[in-house]
Design a protein around this motif. Structure first.
Motif, short mmCIF file in Angstrom:
data_model
loop_
_atom_site.label_atom_id
_atom_site.label_comp_id
_atom_site.label_asym_id
_atom_site.label_seq_id
_atom_site.Cartn_x
_atom_site.Cartn_y
_atom_site.Cartn_z
N SER A 1 1.28 3.55 2.24
CA SER A 1 2.06 3.78 3.46
C SER A 1 3.29 2.89 3.50
CB SER A 1 1.19 3.55 4.70
OG SER A 1 0.56 2.30 4.64
N HIS A 2 3.22 1.69 2.92
CA HIS A 2 4.40 0.85 2.81
C HIS A 2 5.43 1.51 1.89
CE1 HIS A 2 1.58 -2.47 3.97
NE2 HIS A 2 2.59 -2.72 4.79
N ARG B 1 8.10 -2.52 11.02
CA ARG B 1 7.44 -1.42 11.73
C ARG B 1 8.19 -1.02 13.00
NH1 ARG B 1 1.37 -2.22 12.67
NH2 ARG B 1 1.38 -1.58 10.52
N GLY C 1 5.33 8.24 11.23
CA GLY C 1 3.93 8.28 10.80
C GLY C 1 3.62 7.23 9.74
N ALA C 2 4.52 7.08 8.76
CA ALA C 2 4.29 6.08 7.71
C ALA C 2 4.35 4.67 8.27
CB ALA C 2 5.33 6.26 6.60
N VAL D 1 3.72 3.66 11.38
CA VAL D 1 2.57 3.39 12.24
C VAL D 1 1.29 3.23 11.42
CG1 VAL D 1 1.12 4.40 14.06
CG2 VAL D 1 3.60 4.45 14.27
N SER D 2 1.18 3.96 10.33
CA SER D 2 -0.05 3.89 9.53
C SER D 2 -0.06 2.72 8.55
CB SER D 2 -0.27 5.20 8.78
OG SER D 2 0.71 5.36 7.77
N ALA D 3 1.08 2.06 8.35
CA ALA D 3 1.11 0.92 7.43
C ALA D 3 0.30 -0.23 8.03
CB ALA D 3 2.55 0.48 7.18
N PRO D 4 -0.61 -0.79 7.25
CA PRO D 4 -1.44 -1.86 7.80
C PRO D 4 -0.63 -3.13 8.03
CG PRO D 4 -1.89 -1.58 5.47
CD PRO D 4 -0.94 -0.49 5.87
N ASP E 1 -4.66 -5.78 10.58
CA ASP E 1 -5.43 -4.74 9.90
C ASP E 1 -5.99 -5.25 8.58
OD1 ASP E 1 -4.79 -2.98 11.95
OD2 ASP E 1 -2.99 -2.26 10.89
N ARG F 1 0.83 -1.20 0.00
CA ARG F 1 0.00 0.00 0.00
C ARG F 1 0.86 1.24 0.00
NH1 ARG F 1 -5.09 -1.61 3.76
NH2 ARG F 1 -5.66 -3.45 2.58
#
Length: 160
Positions: free
Chosen positions: A14-15, A80, A118-119, A121-124, A128, A12
């Motif tokens: 964010s990844h 992560r 931020g990226a 932490v938001s990566a699924p 998720d 995705r």
């Protein structure tokens, strides 16, 4: 070491962002390692042992960041925590740079560090994505999105 990715796992945005920012950090760190090699070759350093040790240590960190980049590109779960940890450690470095009147460099380091956190932490993660796919798991069990557990009754849930 095995990667915790599946063939259906999609990379995705964010990844990609986390991978790109980690790659930028890796290139910068490897550039510092190259600088130490340059100092050793040209004789610009007074302490060859210190320069070699520092260069080797920085090289190890640069290679580690490249491994993190590879993990992000493959949408693995494991990058992560090390990404967040590395970038959290960069925040005091940015403050130190600011205190020594290198504010533009400090701001750049801080911005990249915060964006990377931020990226990351938001990566699924795996949980998720399971929730995105309707909570189905192997064996017909469903996952409770509130607890991450399965829908079956556990020892704590039994009625007396």
């Amino acid at each position: 070491m095995t990667e915790s990715t599946s063939p259906t796992r999609e990379v995705r945005g964010s990844h990609r962002v986390a991978g790109l920012l980690t790659l930028v950090e890796a290139v910068a760190v490897l550039g510092f390692a190259g600088f130490y090699v340059y100092e050793m070759v040209t004789g610009a350093t007074e302490d060859l042992t210190r320069a070699a040790t520092s260069g080797a240590l920085i090289l190890v960190f640069g290679l580690g960041l490249l491994a993190l980049t590879r993990g992000w590109v493959r949408a693995a779960d494991w990058p992560r925590t090390p990404t967040v940890l590395w970038n959290a450690l960069l925040l005091p470095v940015a403050w130190s740079l600011h205190e020594s009147d290198r504010t533009p460099v400090a701001v750049a380091v801080a911005v990249v560090a915060v964006a990377s956190i931020g990226a990351a932490v938001s990566a699924p993660g795996r949980r998720d994505q399971a929730a995105d796919e309707g909570g189905s798991r192997e064996g017909g069990e469903t996952q409770d999105p509130r607890t991450g557990g399965t829908g079956g009754r556990g020892a704590d849930d039994r009625l007396s």
